[in-house]
Each structure stands twice: as C-alpha cells, then as structure tokens.
Design an enzyme around this catalytic site. Sequence first.
Site, PDB file in Angstrom:
ATOM      1  N   GLU A  63       0.269   1.201  -4.933  1.00 54.02           N
ATOM      2  CA  GLU A  63      -0.232   0.017  -4.918  1.00 54.02           C
ATOM      3  C   GLU A  63      -1.350  -0.243  -5.984  1.00 54.02           C
ATOM      4  OE1 GLU A  63       1.651   0.861  -1.402  1.00 54.02           O
ATOM      5  OE2 GLU A  63       0.021   1.926  -2.329  1.00 54.02           O
ATOM      6  N   ARG A 272       5.210  13.937  -4.267  1.00 55.76           N
ATOM      7  CA  ARG A 272       4.262  12.530  -4.207  1.00 55.76           C
ATOM      8  C   ARG A 272       2.905  12.829  -4.237  1.00 55.76           C
ATOM      9  NH1 ARG A 272       4.660   6.916  -5.506  1.00 55.76           N
ATOM     10  NH2 ARG A 272       3.637   6.044  -3.765  1.00 55.76           N
ATOM     11  N   MET A 312      -1.786  13.981 -11.980  1.00 55.38           N
ATOM     12  CA  MET A 312      -1.756  12.498 -11.608  1.00 55.38           C
ATOM     13  C   MET A 312      -1.588  11.688 -12.917  1.00 55.38           C
ATOM     14  SD  MET A 312      -1.855  12.739  -8.492  1.00 55.38           S
ATOM     15  CE  MET A 312      -2.008  11.009  -8.011  1.00 55.38           C
ATOM     16  N   GLY A 313      -0.860  10.530 -12.797  1.00 54.50           N
ATOM     17  CA  GLY A 313      -0.806   9.720 -14.068  1.00 54.50           C
ATOM     18  C   GLY A 313       0.078   9.694 -15.185  1.00 54.50           C
ATOM     19  N   GLU A 314       0.933  10.967 -14.999  1.00 54.66           N
ATOM     20  CA  GLU A 314       1.971  11.306 -15.976  1.00 54.66           C
ATOM     21  C   GLU A 314       3.420  10.798 -15.628  1.00 54.66           C
ATOM     22  OE1 GLU A 314       0.168  14.455 -18.983  1.00 54.66           O
ATOM     23  OE2 GLU A 314       0.360  15.288 -17.010  1.00 54.66           O
ATOM     24  N   LEU A 340      12.214   0.999 -10.344  1.00 52.24           N
ATOM     25  CA  LEU A 340      11.894   0.217 -11.769  1.00 52.24           C
ATOM     26  C   LEU A 340      11.129   0.955 -12.656  1.00 52.24           C
ATOM     27  CD1 LEU A 340      11.000  -3.344 -10.341  1.00 52.24           C
ATOM     28  CD2 LEU A 340      13.213  -2.546 -11.206  1.00 52.24           C
TER      29      LEU A 340
END
Length: 443
Positions: A63, A272, A312-314, A340
């Site tokens: 989110e 996750r 994280m973030g990759e 997507l």
Amino acid sequence: MRHLYSALLYLLLPLALLRLLWRSRLAPAYRERWSERLGFFAEAGKASAMRADVWIHAVSVGEVQAAQPLIRHLLGREPALSVIVTTTTPTGARRLQELFGTRVHHCYTPFDLPPIMRRFLHAVRPRLVLVLETEIWPNMLFACARQQIPVILANARLSARSARGYARVRDFAAQTMRCFALIAAQSEEDAARFARLGVPREQLQVTGSIKFDVQVPASLMDRAEVMRRNWGMNRAVWVAASTHEGEEEILLDAHQLVRAHHPDALLVLVPRHPERFDRVAALVQRQGFVLARRSHDDPCGDQVAVYLGDTMGELTVFLAAADAAFIGGSLVPVGGHNLLEAAAVGVPAVTGPHTFNFTAITELLLRAGAAARVADAAELAQCITAWLGDAAERARVGENGLRVVEQNRGALASLLAVIDERINAFEAGPPIDERAQGTPTDA
C-alpha cells in the site's frame, strides 16, 4: 451494532497486543511505539509534530508503494501539504522512510476504538483522509464523519469473498461505508459490490487501478543488469515473489522438477515478510539446495540453486533481472499479490489458484495472454520449464503484459483529480481550528 463491534474490540485488545509481542520475536520492531497504536503522543513536541493536512492510511509495503505517487503529488503542490502516513507493519514504515525520509511523518495505525480515534484525530487534525484499497474501520469513519473530515477510499477494491462477509451485517456495513465522502473503485465490478451493500451511487466513482500507472525508473534496467551478472548471464533464472508460509515448500518441489530439465536453473526466492527470512533460509538448506543470501552479499556461483532475496525494496529489480516469475500468496489461500510489477518490466508471470485480492487485474492479464495460472507444483514446474526453454514465447507473453499495462494507464490522473477537488474545497474553507471539533461519545 457499532456498540457491539466496539465492545468486541475492547475484549480483543489484549490479544492484539499479545500478537504484536509474539511477532516481535522475529521482528523486534513490532515491540516499539505501542503508545501510537493506543493514540498516546505524550513525548515532548510529538503531538504538535503530528499535525497534518492529509492523513493517508496504508497497511504495509504494497500500500505504501501504491500511495507513493499520491504522496509525491501532495508534497509537490503549491503550497505543499503536510502529510502523515499510518501503517500497520514496521516493514511499511521502513519503506515509507526509504522513499520520503523526514518529508512525511509516520505513525502506527491506531486501534479502531472510539477514545483512541478521538485522541489520534485531536493530535493530527487532518482536513482530508485517504484510505488505500480495502481498509474499512467503522469507528475511524464515524469519528471523521462527526468532525466533518472527508474520507476517500482510494484505489478501492472489494472481492466477492469480502462482499459476502459484509453482507452478513448488511445494515452495519452500509451505515459504515456511507461515511466515506467518496469510494474511488478500481473496477465496475468493485463499484457494483459496494452498491449492493448499500453505498449510494453518488458516493461511487470508478477511477481504475493506480497500479497500472506504475513508473519504471530509468535506472532500473541498469540495476537489473548488474544483478543478472551476479546470478549468471547464461543460466535460467526465475523469481518467486512475495511468498507466504506453506508456499515455499511447493516452490522448492517445483524447482527440483525445473532443474531436471534446466540443471543450472536458479530460483530467486523472495518471502513477503522479513521476519520469515531466516526460517525460509533454513528450509531451503534442509531441502538440500545450495543457498546464497542477498543480505549477506553472497556470491552466486554455478553451484547455487536458490538465491534468497532477503532485503527490502529490491523486488522490482529481481523481477526485471529474471526470465520468468511466480507471484506468491496464490498457491496458498492468501489471495495473491499484484502481477503488474512483473508485467510492467515485460516478464511473464504465473500465479496460483487463489487470486481473490486481485481478481480483475489477474483475469485481465490472463485473457490477454500476459500471464498463466497453475494449480500445484507440477503445473508450476511445467509452465516455468517451458518458458525458460523458449525465449520467443517468454518475449511474447512479456510484451502482452507491457501492452496491458500501457492500455490501462490513466487511473492515477483520475484519482488525483478527485483528490484535488476535495483539497481545493478545504483550502477555500475555514482553517481546521475554526470548525466544530465534536467527537463521538459512544463506545
């Protein structure tokens, strides 16, 4: 009915705190800042620093990612608006800080109890609230309605399963949802489900999914190329993204079958939830696979069969660097995650049978030949094996995905227009301190 809901939450509050404590065993950040979840901001200067024009509620990393363009738009206005973002998880908080640093204030989502919501709203004094996707909290909505603070449910989705659940308490659900100033739905199907629950049509608007408006940074492909060189340019690579408990075992079984046809194949496994990284690493090694970990900066030689994406973030970089992808939460009944991200970088994606969180997007990609659906490890291995062995087919499916993303862009502009209309209204009105600050007194 709301009194019963609140009473139940009071009874469950100790269990909610115990759950945070339990989760903190593996993720210590869950042990921090409990006072915010209870609506207390007693630290020196904290309450005044909480003041914000717009409150955005985003649950976790997904989110926060979706809210990113909304936040940038608000910060880019003249004059810029102050923004506070609430998240439920520490990973969402961490991602927000990575993206915006100190430009956006963060607070953990307060529990949905009347006195807690009163304290939070008194501290923040928002003039607009944006709630992302599926977050419907009755006491928060009633408190905002009482204080005449408009709330927009942005990028709203309502699965058939969730709609059936709300239908069991139809009157309470309708009363709650009518507190939204506007529900900006992702699809006509989502809007129809809200309408069947009693939301007036004038409070509904279909703006589309802002996730189609994903922007691929110019630097992404360069970073992906560096990542691919680390994995090996000439080996087959597939990513399993956003996996959940019980899913990794299925994926490792599938990977064993894939390696029977592509002996050098590499599985990039990305759980996750960060608190599960070490457990997944142990599982991989128990299954007999040679493991390398991104967080350890391990080399990924030919002998490595599984590369754990434990950072994280990759994820988008991992996807862009791979030949094919599996999107998790779908082989177990979690409801799936967003395909997507793979489609936007032209990578063919496969999903399991449980996709009720993203039904419209998944069905659209499947109809366009931009994704595939499988039921179990054997079917997954068959699909991935075929794609890894056929570059032309991979390219065809990937191009279909790119086309779907491009054809459905525009939701962000529609949503921003709706938000700007509300902002213009409150900018033209009296300051927040001059408005009535009545709060609900019921429990």
